[in-house]
Design an enzyme around this catalytic site. Structure first.
Site, mmCIF file in Angstrom:
data_model
loop_
_atom_site.group_PDB
_atom_site.id
_atom_site.type_symbol
_atom_site.label_atom_id
_atom_site.label_comp_id
_atom_site.label_asym_id
_atom_site.label_seq_id
_atom_site.Cartn_x
_atom_site.Cartn_y
_atom_site.Cartn_z
ATOM 1 C CG ASP A 1 29.223 -14.473 44.156
ATOM 2 O OD1 ASP A 1 30.007 -15.034 44.941
ATOM 3 O OD2 ASP A 1 27.999 -14.466 44.312
ATOM 4 C CG ASP B 1 22.422 5.405 70.587
ATOM 5 O OD1 ASP B 1 23.433 6.019 70.959
ATOM 6 O OD2 ASP B 1 21.743 4.670 71.331
ATOM 7 C CG HIS C 1 27.386 8.733 71.942
ATOM 8 N ND1 HIS C 1 27.389 7.699 71.033
ATOM 9 C CD2 HIS C 1 26.151 8.729 72.513
ATOM 10 C CE1 HIS C 1 26.214 7.093 71.062
ATOM 11 N NE2 HIS C 1 25.442 7.691 71.941
ATOM 12 C CG HIS D 1 20.632 10.071 71.629
ATOM 13 N ND1 HIS D 1 21.753 10.609 71.059
ATOM 14 C CD2 HIS D 1 21.034 8.897 72.185
ATOM 15 C CE1 HIS D 1 22.782 9.793 71.242
ATOM 16 N NE2 HIS D 1 22.372 8.746 71.927
ATOM 17 C CD GLU E 1 19.052 5.820 79.921
ATOM 18 O OE1 GLU E 1 17.829 5.982 79.916
ATOM 19 O OE2 GLU E 1 19.619 4.763 80.225
ATOM 20 C CG ASP E 2 23.217 8.881 79.985
ATOM 21 O OD1 ASP E 2 22.642 7.936 80.555
ATOM 22 O OD2 ASP E 2 23.804 8.775 78.904
HETATM 23 MN MN MN Z 1 23.476 7.070 72.925
#
Ligand code: MN
Length: 479
Positions: free
Chosen positions: A259, A139, A48, A72, A76-77
């Site tokens: 169109d 992301d 990812h 990134h 967070e993880d």
């Molecule tokens: Mn992410």
């Protein structure tokens, strides 16, 4: 996994001579940090991060941004801290990762209030470092591409949020490639049947469409050559979601959409654009009422092009005319300008071009209620706009339907607060008059004039309403 590293470095070197050491280091750092994690698709999580970095390579971003994209999700993880990032990399990268972590935290517990707070944070961070938003958009794009792994209900929630907030944000930043992609990805989950119908319909008509497009391109090419107007032509079938929106707004089935085709004439100078327009209209029949000149009157997101629709062998073809520079801005939006700021070719107009973001954030600063904020985000973003002059000849940009009262508050809050009347093109008008492009608006004030509840009806911009409400509240007037 090593393939990704090579791909990213090679991709980066294609447009930049910056040192790639920080990217390599970020790659190894993030790969190690995420090594135990898997995505819901079963793939290693780190894929990812690489995919997000790759999307940003398409927009030719600098080494710090690519490094931050790889990193990134580490804070967070994983046990990694912002301090770790700063020690191992630099302050800029650490600030970007920190910004992204804050946005994610709010997202995971998203209630109405928090979504709004989340959005406010994102937009405020734009004024510090636009690159945070670009990483966030990349992301979200990758998450939307891999949405199949989520339960159905989550898919719909994510798609809804993407189409109502992220796609307009990409549009607002002028990044049309990402905007179109985010719209189509969301559309697929929100209206699967309609999506399938349009995809199938476009495919069924594509052979004919392509033939027609080729023949029109050849005819147009000959016309422009004859006039010696330098050009290249790009042709496209419109994005699925915009076709769907057209079907909705005109209440017509797919079969009646005429169109589907768009052609872009990309030329050298502004003057060439107008010459190309002249040649086009002299040789092909334009459809009445479709001509718009966004070169003379650019949109707030910096968009510039001439739009017109012509009739060619019974089909409608939308033609956009622009210079190479305008084209870059359309495709990559603010990212293109960021690049110029960093690269050797400094864009002297960058500050002016970023001004609208600052101005818009400024408009939003006073909005406190979540609903007001979202409403303003969504309405101000799709804005058709009018250009109104002050008596001194200064031009102000306002959303469609804006009134002299909005204009007064835009010029200065003090002037708004003491509004007593307005002259448009020298004539007295009501407070509820709808301003038109080209109007010259002169506001009259009186010292003892002050907002009343009736003013709220004349205020069409969220920003104006919010300011009036605040004054009414301080005066103890119930709203
Ligand atoms: Mn992410």
């Amino acid at each position: 996994m090593q393939d990704y590293l090579k791909e990213i470095i090679d991709g980066f070197k294609q447009y930049s001579t910056q040192d790639t050491a920080i990217i390599e280091k970020a790659y190894k750092f993030a790969e190690e940090a995420h090594k135990e994690q898997k995505r819901l698709t079963g793939e290693p999580f780190f894929i990812h991060c690489c995919e997000v970095a790759k999307i940003l390579l398409e927009h030719k971003l600098d080494a710090d941004t690519i490094a931050a994209a790889l990193l990134h999700d580490t804070v967070e993880d994983t046990p990694t801290t912002v301090k770790d990032i700063e020690t191992n990399f630099n302050k800029t990268v650490a600030l970007m990762v920190e910004g992204l972590t804050k946005i994610d935290k709010l997202e995971s517990t998203s209630t109405d209030e928090e979504t709004v707070e989340n959005w406010r944070k994102m937009l405020i961070s734009v004024s510090h470092d636009i690159r945070i938003i670009l990483i966030k958009l990349a992301d979200r794009t990758h998450n939307m591409k891999t949405l199949d792994a989520l339960p159905k209900q989550r898919q719909i929630e994510k798609a809804q949020e993407t189409i109502s907030l992220y796609a307009p944000l990409a549009q607002r930043l002028g990044i049309f490639t990402l905007k179109n992609e985010l719209e189509d990805l969301s559309f697929k989950y929100l209206h699967p049947l309609e999506y399938a119908e349009i995809v199938k319909g476009v495919a069924a008509r594509s052979e004919n469409l392509n033939k027609k497009l080729e023949s029109f391109k050849n005819a147009l090419d000959a016309v422009l050559n004859k006039e010696q107007i330098p050009h290249r032509l790009l042709a496209r079938v419109k994005n699925y979601y915009s076709i769907y929106r057209k079907m909705q707004s005109h209440e017509i089935p797919f079969s009646q959409i005429q169109d589907l085709l768009g052609v872009r004439i990309i030329t050298e100078t502004k003057l060439d654009c107008y010459r190309a327009l002249g040649a086009l209209h002299a040789n092909f029949k334009p459809l009445a009422g479709t001509f718009t000149d966004y070169i003379a009157m650019p949109k707030m997101n910096m968009y510039q092009s001439i739009h017109t629709t012509i009739i060619y062998e019974g089909s409608l073809i939308e033609v956009q005319i622009r210079t190479e520079e305008m084209h870059r801005t359309c495709e990559y939006g603010i990212a293109a300008h960021w690049r110029y700021k960093l690269g050797s070719k400094e864009d002297p107009n960058l500050d002016e071009k970023l001004n609208w973001i600052r101005q818009w954030i400024e408009w939003q600063r006073d909005l406190t209620a979540p609903r007001e904020f979202i409403e303003s985000f969504q309405t101000d973003i799709n804005l058709k706009q009018v250009f109104v002059f002050t008596p001194q000849g200064e031009v102000k940009v306002l959303p469609e339907h804006a009134t002299p009262l909005d204009f007064a508050y835009l010029v200065h809050s003090e002037i708004g607060e003491h509004y007593s009347g307005a002259l448009v093109n020298g004539k007295m008008v009501k407070m509820t008059y709808e301003l038109q492009s080209g109007d010259i608006c002169e506001i009259q004030t009186r010292k003892n004039a002050e907002p009343t509840r009736q003013w709220l009806e004349a205020a069409k911009m969220a920003r104006t309403r919010s300011k009036i409400k605040r004054t009414l509240r301080t005066k103890g007037i119930e709203i």
